[in-house]
Every structure is written in C-alpha cells, then in structure tokens.
Design an enzyme around this catalytic site. Structure first.
Site, PDB file in Angstrom:
ATOM      1  N   LYS A  41       0.854  -1.198   0.000  1.00  0.00           N
ATOM      2  CA  LYS A  41       0.000   0.000   0.000  1.00  0.00           C
ATOM      3  C   LYS A  41       0.887   1.245   0.000  1.00  0.00           C
ATOM      4  CE  LYS A  41      -0.301   0.114   5.005  1.00  0.00           C
ATOM      5  NZ  LYS A  41      -0.835  -0.653   6.121  1.00  0.00           N
ATOM      6  N   TYR A 260      16.365  30.176   8.412  1.00  0.00           N
ATOM      7  CA  TYR A 260      15.220  30.990   8.866  1.00  0.00           C
ATOM      8  C   TYR A 260      15.226  31.142  10.379  1.00  0.00           C
ATOM      9  CZ  TYR A 260      13.051  30.945   4.290  1.00  0.00           C
ATOM     10  OH  TYR A 260      12.786  31.133   2.962  1.00  0.00           O
TER      11      TYR A 260
HETATM   12  C1  LIG Z   1      -0.014  -1.689   6.738  1.00  0.00           C
HETATM   13  C2  LIG Z   1      -0.628  -2.924   7.208  1.00  0.00           C
HETATM   14  C3  LIG Z   1       0.142  -4.072   7.454  1.00  0.00           C
HETATM   15  C4  LIG Z   1       1.648  -4.078   7.382  1.00  0.00           C
HETATM   16  O1  LIG Z   1       2.196  -3.503   8.550  1.00  0.00           O
HETATM   17  P1  LIG Z   1       3.773  -3.369   8.789  1.00  0.00           P
HETATM   18  O2  LIG Z   1       3.877  -2.808  10.149  1.00  0.00           O
HETATM   19  O3  LIG Z   1       4.271  -2.431   7.747  1.00  0.00           O
HETATM   20  O4  LIG Z   1       4.351  -4.718   8.644  1.00  0.00           O
HETATM   21  C5  LIG Z   1      -0.525  -5.223   7.809  1.00  0.00           C
HETATM   22  N1  LIG Z   1      -1.880  -5.245   7.940  1.00  0.00           N
HETATM   23  C6  LIG Z   1      -2.642  -4.154   7.743  1.00  0.00           C
HETATM   24  C7  LIG Z   1      -4.115  -4.245   7.917  1.00  0.00           C
HETATM   25  C8  LIG Z   1      -2.047  -2.966   7.385  1.00  0.00           C
HETATM   26  O5  LIG Z   1      -2.801  -1.879   7.210  1.00  0.00           O
END
Ligand SMILES: *Cc1c(COP(=O)(O)O)cnc(C)c1O
Length: 381
Positions: A41, A260
C-alpha cells in the site's frame, strides 16, 4: 508526469530490488510454511509498487489499501491474489473487485449491504474483525451473522483477519487481549486466518495463523523503536537510499547565523554545505540539529532549520570540502538508517519512506556500490 518525477527536484531515491528480495527471504525464514501477503500500500511505502513487482514474485499474494491500487497492479501484470484491505466503497468498486479477481476485505455493514444487493456469487473476499484497534472491522460477536449473510449470497470467504494496534511494543497487554479476542471468534467451516504485521511476525510466537502481512520489513526498516531491534540486527537490508546534491559551500565566521529565524549561531568558524533538499521534497522540517546526513563516510549534522528546498550541514570535520553536486545521503547509508532519522525526529520510518519525493531509480545490486565513495581526488578545495 507524476509528482515523484518532477524534473526540477534534486532528490534521488535509489531503490535496491535485491534488498527487497533479501528481505522477503527473511520473512520466509521468520514464517516458514506460512503464506505471505506482501504489503505494497501507499505505493509500496514510497518505493513504487509497480516497479518493485519483480522483487516480490515469490510472495504468495500482495496487499494494498484501495481498489484502484490493486487494479493498477493487475494492469502492471501481477497475477495471483491481491488483498484490498479497506475493501470496496461503491458498486463500481465492488464490480471491479470481481472483474479483476481481487480479494476485498469486508469490514462493515455497508459493504455487506452492497454485496447483498448485487449478488456476487463468484466473488472471493476476506472478513475483518476489530479486536481492539478501533478502526476497521466487525465486532467479533458478529462473526456468525456475517458468515451467514455472505453464505446466503454465495460469496466465498477465503479467510478472516484482524490488525494489531501495538505489536511493536514489548510485553503489551493489549496485544494479548487482541489475540485472545481473535482466537474466540466463532467461525464454522474452513477459512484461512491472518493477524501478523511485521512486528508480530518478528516478535510474537503466539500468532501462528496461515497468512502473514509484512510491510515495513520488506523495505528493510524495523517496526520497532528500540535500537536493540534495529533493521540490521533483524537481518534486514535497507531498500531505499535517498541522496541530494551539494549545491553550495560557505565558510562562515563565529557569530554568523544560518537559516530561517537565524536560530543557529556559529560558535566557531564553520564550513557549511548547502544541500538541495528540503521539506518540499518530504524531508521533515521538524528535524532537529542532532540529525545528520552522510557525506561519503562522514557524518555531518544539520545546522539551523530545514528550508523548503535546501538544508545546511556542518562539513568542518571533512579534510577538504566535497565538489559541488556531490551526492549526500539523507538516509539509507550503512551508518545512517531511516530508523535513526525517524527516532531522532520523533516519527516512524513508515512516514519518512512514504513522504519523501524525488527521482526514483531502480537497481538490482547493493545500493552501496551506486554512489561514488568520497576520496581525496574527488574533492576540491
Ligand atoms: C499496513 C498494514 C500491514 C503491514 O504492517 P507493517 O507494520 O508495515 O508490517 C498489515 N496489515 C494491515 C491491515 C495494514 O494496514
């Protein structure tokens, strides 16, 4: 042109496909005999989901948040299951799930109603339960009802899952509670189950279920904050190295101010390199002066505030200054991991990886070899 490739950006993001392959093997080692949803994702946590598909060929399936992400991966040629963790939000998305052979996660009543109205006999899905994250999922007590409704419309439930809120914390009682709640779910007949994110996969031996869902560890960063469980100690290799060029070198006097607000004042003569990266590139403005970049193998601390397109670092310790355009590593160096930067800023590596922008290049060899090592004859005075 995507925003990631805007030509005027100086930042280069080097993605090492071999490192992702290695990290996937580490997942296999940590979860032998289980099936893997490689979580891609958020454009594979900023690594470019479509571009890293070749490195994830051995994953049993992929997981994304949204239907559109999954459809893009299909169009890029990925076959096999793709889990859509937030499921569909409309009739159109539901139809897309079926047409593209995706596995949407059903987690609320509205999605159930969409399915009941449309009758989707050849749809395969997962069901999500909320065991304590308070975000997505049916309450566990609803399991028999959900199952009955899906069965009535002929939808095939491949499995059911939950997500842990605090698996990255040691000895966390809420994780124990979530696991107990998951075990108590009443499900009749065969279904696979999935609980583990990276942290649970690496730290818990009481989550033995069929599918694991690692994300961050595939990219070579640690899900844990503690240095004793940093990425290298977990056998992970960073997949992203971020570099930006030196754009100016200044010799400042004691009392001169930088950036800044003039909130850094030189306490002695200081040689300063200006780097062509700033918060517009996704480097966090909140980075304090204890944050460093790597110039060759020299660690150079930030001076003053991060600007929109530039930052300043102290290169006084270098024997000779680097040439202009010399690539400075912001993270992804053997001695400067994204974990360290995140800890220093008070955020998590996930956020840094997802928000950095720049021109991405992909290589299939160790990242180390890609950037010129600094030597006396590459420097000018
Ligand atoms: C993002 C996500 C994962 C992966 O998590 P990590 O901590 O990156 O391993 C697994 N399950 C769900 C439902 C997620 O949203």
């Amino acid at each position: 042109m995507s925003t990631c490739d805007r030509a005027h950006r100086n930042v280069s993001i080097h993605i090492d496909l071999a490192a992702i392959r290695h990290n996937l093997k580490q997942v296999r080692k940590a979860a032998p005999d289980r099936k893997i949803f490689a979580v891609v994702k958020a454009d594979a946590y900023g690594h470019g989901a479509e571009k890293i598909l070749t490195a994830l060929e051995d994953a049993d399936a992929l997981a994304v948040a949204h239907v559109a992400e999954a459809v893009a991966l299909r169009q890029a040629g990925r076959i096999g299951p793709i889990l859509v963790m937030q499921g569909f939000h409309s009739d159109e998305e539901l139809a897309l799930c079926r047409r593209a052979g995706l596995w949407p996660v059903i987690h609320n009543r509205y999605q159930l109603e969409l399915i009941e109205n449309r009758k989707m006999p050849d749809l395969e899905c997962w069901v999500k339960f909320d065991t304590g994250m308070g975000r997505l999922g049916f309450v566990p007590e609803l399991a028999p009802t959900v199952q009955r409704k899906l069965r009535a419309v002929g939808v095939e439930v491949k499995g059911y899952m939950t997500h842990l809120a605090s698996a990255d914390r040691e000895n966390d009682l809420s994780t124990d509670r979530q696991i107990r709640a998951f075990k108590a779910i009443r499900w009749s007949g065969k279904a696979d189950r999935s609980v583990c994110n990276s942290a649970a996969l690496l730290a818990r031996n009481d989550c033995p279920w069929e599918w694991v869902r690692p994300g961050i560890m595939l990219y070579g960063a640690s899900p844990f904050a503690s240095q004793s469980r940093a990425a290298d100690k977990l056998g992970l290799q960073p997949a992203m190295r971020v570099t930006a060029p030196v754009t100016a070198i200044r010799n400042l006097k004691r009392g001169d101010r930088i950036g800044y607000g003039g909130n850094y004042e030189c306490t002695e003569p200081t040689r300063v390199a200006t780097i062509g990266a700033g918060y517009a590139d996704g480097y966090p403005r909140a980075a304090p002066g204890t944050t460093s970049v790597m110039l060759g193998n020299w660690r150079c601390p930030l001076l003053g505030r991060i600007s929109m397109d530039t930052m300043a670092v102290d290169i006084s310790a270098l024997p000779v200054p680097p040439p202009l355009d010399y690539p400075v590593t912001l993270w992804g160096h053997a001695q400067l991991g994204v974990d360290e930067i995140a800890r220093n800023i008070g955020t998590i590596p996930y956020e840094l990886l997802c928000t950095i922008r720049g021109k991405r290049t992909y290589l299939d060899a160790p990242v180390e070899g890609n950037v010129r090592q600094i030597t006396a004859n590459t420097m000018i005075d």
